[in-house]
Design a protein around this motif. Structure first.
Motif, PDB file in Angstrom:
ATOM      1  N   ALA A  22      -3.080   1.263  -1.040  1.00  0.00           N
ATOM      2  CA  ALA A  22      -2.094   1.832  -0.103  1.00  0.00           C
ATOM      3  C   ALA A  22      -2.631   3.121   0.520  1.00  0.00           C
ATOM      4  O   ALA A  22      -2.250   3.480   1.636  1.00  0.00           O
ATOM      5  CB  ALA A  22      -0.765   2.079  -0.813  1.00  0.00           C
ATOM      6  N   ALA A  23      -3.518   3.783  -0.210  1.00  0.00           N
ATOM      7  CA  ALA A  23      -4.018   5.071   0.281  1.00  0.00           C
ATOM      8  C   ALA A  23      -5.189   4.908   1.255  1.00  0.00           C
ATOM      9  O   ALA A  23      -5.546   5.846   1.961  1.00  0.00           O
ATOM     10  CB  ALA A  23      -4.429   5.950  -0.897  1.00  0.00           C
ATOM     11  N   GLU A  24      -5.838   3.724   1.292  1.00  0.00           N
ATOM     12  CA  GLU A  24      -6.985   3.531   2.198  1.00  0.00           C
ATOM     13  C   GLU A  24      -6.572   2.679   3.398  1.00  0.00           C
ATOM     14  O   GLU A  24      -5.652   1.871   3.299  1.00  0.00           O
ATOM     15  CB  GLU A  24      -8.160   2.879   1.442  1.00  0.00           C
ATOM     16  N   GLU A  25      -7.237   2.884   4.537  1.00  0.00           N
ATOM     17  CA  GLU A  25      -6.826   2.144   5.744  1.00  0.00           C
ATOM     18  C   GLU A  25      -7.523   0.786   5.840  1.00  0.00           C
ATOM     19  O   GLU A  25      -6.936  -0.190   6.283  1.00  0.00           O
ATOM     20  CB  GLU A  25      -7.092   2.974   7.004  1.00  0.00           C
ATOM     21  N   THR A  26      -8.808   0.746   5.414  1.00  0.00           N
ATOM     22  CA  THR A  26      -9.487  -0.568   5.365  1.00  0.00           C
ATOM     23  C   THR A  26      -9.925  -0.834   3.929  1.00  0.00           C
ATOM     24  O   THR A  26     -10.283   0.094   3.204  1.00  0.00           O
ATOM     25  CB  THR A  26     -10.726  -0.639   6.296  1.00  0.00           C
ATOM     26  N   HIS A  27      -9.854  -2.095   3.573  1.00  0.00           N
ATOM     27  CA  HIS A  27     -10.060  -2.453   2.164  1.00  0.00           C
ATOM     28  C   HIS A  27     -11.317  -3.304   1.999  1.00  0.00           C
ATOM     29  O   HIS A  27     -11.586  -4.176   2.818  1.00  0.00           O
ATOM     30  CB  HIS A  27      -8.862  -3.257   1.656  1.00  0.00           C
ATOM     31  N   LYS A  28     -12.033  -3.065   0.904  1.00  0.00           N
ATOM     32  CA  LYS A  28     -13.143  -3.967   0.543  1.00  0.00           C
ATOM     33  C   LYS A  28     -12.547  -5.210  -0.104  1.00  0.00           C
ATOM     34  O   LYS A  28     -12.983  -6.319   0.137  1.00  0.00           O
ATOM     35  CB  LYS A  28     -14.088  -3.259  -0.433  1.00  0.00           C
ATOM     36  N   GLU A  29     -11.535  -4.994  -0.947  1.00  0.00           N
ATOM     37  CA  GLU A  29     -10.828  -6.135  -1.542  1.00  0.00           C
ATOM     38  C   GLU A  29      -9.456  -6.208  -0.893  1.00  0.00           C
ATOM     39  O   GLU A  29      -8.785  -5.177  -0.768  1.00  0.00           O
ATOM     40  CB  GLU A  29     -10.641  -5.911  -3.044  1.00  0.00           C
ATOM     41  N   PHE A  30      -9.074  -7.417  -0.500  1.00  0.00           N
ATOM     42  CA  PHE A  30      -7.764  -7.560   0.153  1.00  0.00           C
ATOM     43  C   PHE A  30      -7.250  -8.976  -0.049  1.00  0.00           C
ATOM     44  O   PHE A  30      -7.984  -9.852  -0.521  1.00  0.00           O
ATOM     45  CB  PHE A  30      -7.881  -7.221   1.653  1.00  0.00           C
ATOM     46  N   LYS A  37      -1.474  -3.733   5.118  1.00  0.00           N
ATOM     47  CA  LYS A  37      -0.734  -2.581   4.596  1.00  0.00           C
ATOM     48  C   LYS A  37       0.010  -2.992   3.322  1.00  0.00           C
ATOM     49  O   LYS A  37       0.294  -4.170   3.108  1.00  0.00           O
ATOM     50  CB  LYS A  37       0.257  -2.086   5.639  1.00  0.00           C
ATOM     51  N   TYR A  38       0.327  -1.992   2.524  1.00  0.00           N
ATOM     52  CA  TYR A  38       0.984  -2.243   1.231  1.00  0.00           C
ATOM     53  C   TYR A  38       2.306  -1.494   1.153  1.00  0.00           C
ATOM     54  O   TYR A  38       2.447  -0.414   1.720  1.00  0.00           O
ATOM     55  CB  TYR A  38       0.067  -1.780   0.091  1.00  0.00           C
ATOM     56  N   TYR A  39       3.243  -2.122   0.445  1.00  0.00           N
ATOM     57  CA  TYR A  39       4.527  -1.463   0.224  1.00  0.00           C
ATOM     58  C   TYR A  39       5.040  -1.829  -1.163  1.00  0.00           C
ATOM     59  O   TYR A  39       5.145  -3.009  -1.491  1.00  0.00           O
ATOM     60  CB  TYR A  39       5.553  -1.919   1.274  1.00  0.00           C
ATOM     61  N   LEU A  40       5.314  -0.828  -1.969  1.00  0.00           N
ATOM     62  CA  LEU A  40       5.952  -1.069  -3.264  1.00  0.00           C
ATOM     63  C   LEU A  40       7.398  -0.634  -3.195  1.00  0.00           C
ATOM     64  O   LEU A  40       7.702   0.476  -2.770  1.00  0.00           O
ATOM     65  CB  LEU A  40       5.268  -0.268  -4.377  1.00  0.00           C
ATOM     66  N   ILE A  83       6.231   3.205  -2.458  1.00  0.00           N
ATOM     67  CA  ILE A  83       4.884   3.644  -2.106  1.00  0.00           C
ATOM     68  C   ILE A  83       4.462   2.863  -0.870  1.00  0.00           C
ATOM     69  O   ILE A  83       4.640   1.642  -0.820  1.00  0.00           O
ATOM     70  CB  ILE A  83       3.919   3.380  -3.286  1.00  0.00           C
ATOM     71  N   SER A  84       3.940   3.554   0.128  1.00  0.00           N
ATOM     72  CA  SER A  84       3.590   2.806   1.342  1.00  0.00           C
ATOM     73  C   SER A  84       2.305   3.266   1.990  1.00  0.00           C
ATOM     74  O   SER A  84       1.914   4.429   1.899  1.00  0.00           O
ATOM     75  CB  SER A  84       4.742   2.847   2.349  1.00  0.00           C
ATOM     76  N   SER A  85       1.668   2.299   2.648  1.00  0.00           N
ATOM     77  CA  SER A  85       0.460   2.556   3.432  1.00  0.00           C
ATOM     78  C   SER A  85       0.821   3.349   4.677  1.00  0.00           C
ATOM     79  O   SER A  85       1.946   3.234   5.178  1.00  0.00           O
ATOM     80  CB  SER A  85      -0.128   1.232   3.935  1.00  0.00           C
ATOM     81  N   PRO A  86      -0.151   4.087   5.229  1.00  0.00           N
ATOM     82  CA  PRO A  86       0.108   4.726   6.522  1.00  0.00           C
ATOM     83  C   PRO A  86       0.392   3.662   7.582  1.00  0.00           C
ATOM     84  O   PRO A  86      -0.228   2.590   7.573  1.00  0.00           O
ATOM     85  CB  PRO A  86      -1.208   5.461   6.839  1.00  0.00           C
ATOM     86  N   GLY A  87       1.332   3.937   8.448  1.00  0.00           N
ATOM     87  CA  GLY A  87       1.614   3.031   9.564  1.00  0.00           C
ATOM     88  C   GLY A  87       2.636   1.963   9.225  1.00  0.00           C
ATOM     89  O   GLY A  87       3.080   1.227  10.104  1.00  0.00           O
ATOM     90  N   LEU A  88       3.029   1.859   7.952  1.00  0.00           N
ATOM     91  CA  LEU A  88       3.984   0.808   7.596  1.00  0.00           C
ATOM     92  C   LEU A  88       5.387   1.152   8.097  1.00  0.00           C
ATOM     93  O   LEU A  88       5.858   2.265   7.950  1.00  0.00           O
ATOM     94  CB  LEU A  88       4.026   0.606   6.076  1.00  0.00           C
TER      95      LEU A  88
END
Ligand SMILES: O=C(O)CCC(=O)C(=O)O
Ligand SMILES: [Fe+2]
Length: 248
Positions: A22-30, A37-40, A83-88
């Motif tokens: 959630a804290a990174e904008e691009t992911h190596k694992e996804f 984007k992620y949201y808890l 908990i949320s990613s930026p832009g969500l």
């Protein structure tokens, strides 16, 4: 997130991985895309029966969380870790409980709409169909601009009071960690006992809506001209008997 086209999926991750992603904008694992984007939204022990209580599901945080003392302990309903990613962006919706939205880290824009402007929001249950509130499709939602909007920016340490029935739309402008606490300001028996999210309408409201649906079916037995005549009388009666004269 779009609740109509369901452009999201539910996945399980260890907590530290969720926070990292959630804290990174691009992911190596996804799961789906490297810029997903992620949201808890935390849940109770048994998500179908129990309400979320951050003090129980995350006991190590218990000591860090002090709910503002605006209600009695027996009015407490739930506390939800968010908990949320930026832009969500979370769709515009209302909840039926009073709520403190507590921002721990990051920045959020919260847009509120009054319950009295519900008829401009194109509702589907407790949610508005207008997803892009900054650039709405006016062919589809011509009345939306009439809804008065109240905007605020939440930063670390800020607490926003969201009264029951007030619509809210939330955009995380940065990676964000927050907690919200819902509490009952009506007598306990007014609420739906099967509600685990704080968004099921009070029992009397659901019953009234069911009865209205029956009345509409009954009206449908009449020819158009008569149906129209009696429906208009009923609308006037509802306005006269049930609208509040005290609210602006
Ligand atoms: O901050 C969020 O992500 C959503 C908040 C919300 O919907 C609530 O507190 O009821
Ligand atoms: Fe909410």
């Amino acid at each position: 997130m779009d609740f109509i086209s369901k452009n999201f999926v539910y996945r399980t991750l260890p907590f530290n991985k969720l926070v990292q992603r959630a804290a990174e904008e691009t992911h190596k694992e996804f799961f789906i895309a490297e810029d997903e984007k992620y949201y808890l939204r935390s849940l109770g022990e048994d998500p179908r029966k129990d309400v979320a209580d951050i003090r129980q599901q995350f006991p190590s945080l218990r000591g860090d969380i002090k709910f503002p003392a605006f209600f009695e302990e027996e009015q407490f309903f739930s506390s939800v870790f968010r908990i949320s990613s930026p832009g969500l962006q979370l769709w515009t919706h209302y909840d039926v409980m009073d709520n403190f939205l507590i921002q721990v880290t990051g920045k959020k824009r919260v847009t509120l709409f009054s319950p009295r402007d519900a008829h401009y929001l194109y509702l589907s249950g407790s949610k508005s169909e207008v997803l892009d509130i900054d650039n709405p499709d006016l062919d589809k939602y011509p009345l939306f601009p009439k809804a008065r909007r109240y905007e605020c920016s939440l930063e670390a340490g800020d607490v926003l009071f969201i009264p029951a029935l007030w619509f809210h739309n939330v955009i995380s402008e940065e990676f964000g960690v927050g907690v919200n606490v819902f509490w009952k300001h009506l007598p306990s028996e007014c609420y739906d006992k099967t509600d685990t999210y704080g968004n099921k309408d009070p029992v009397a409201a659901s019953r009234a809506v069911q009865i209205l649906d029956r009345a509409l079916k009954t009206l449908a037995e009449l020819p158009e001209e008569y149906r129209d005549f009696y429906a208009r009388q009923m609308v006037l009666r509802i306005q006269d008997k049930a609208y509040s004269k005290n609210l602006e």
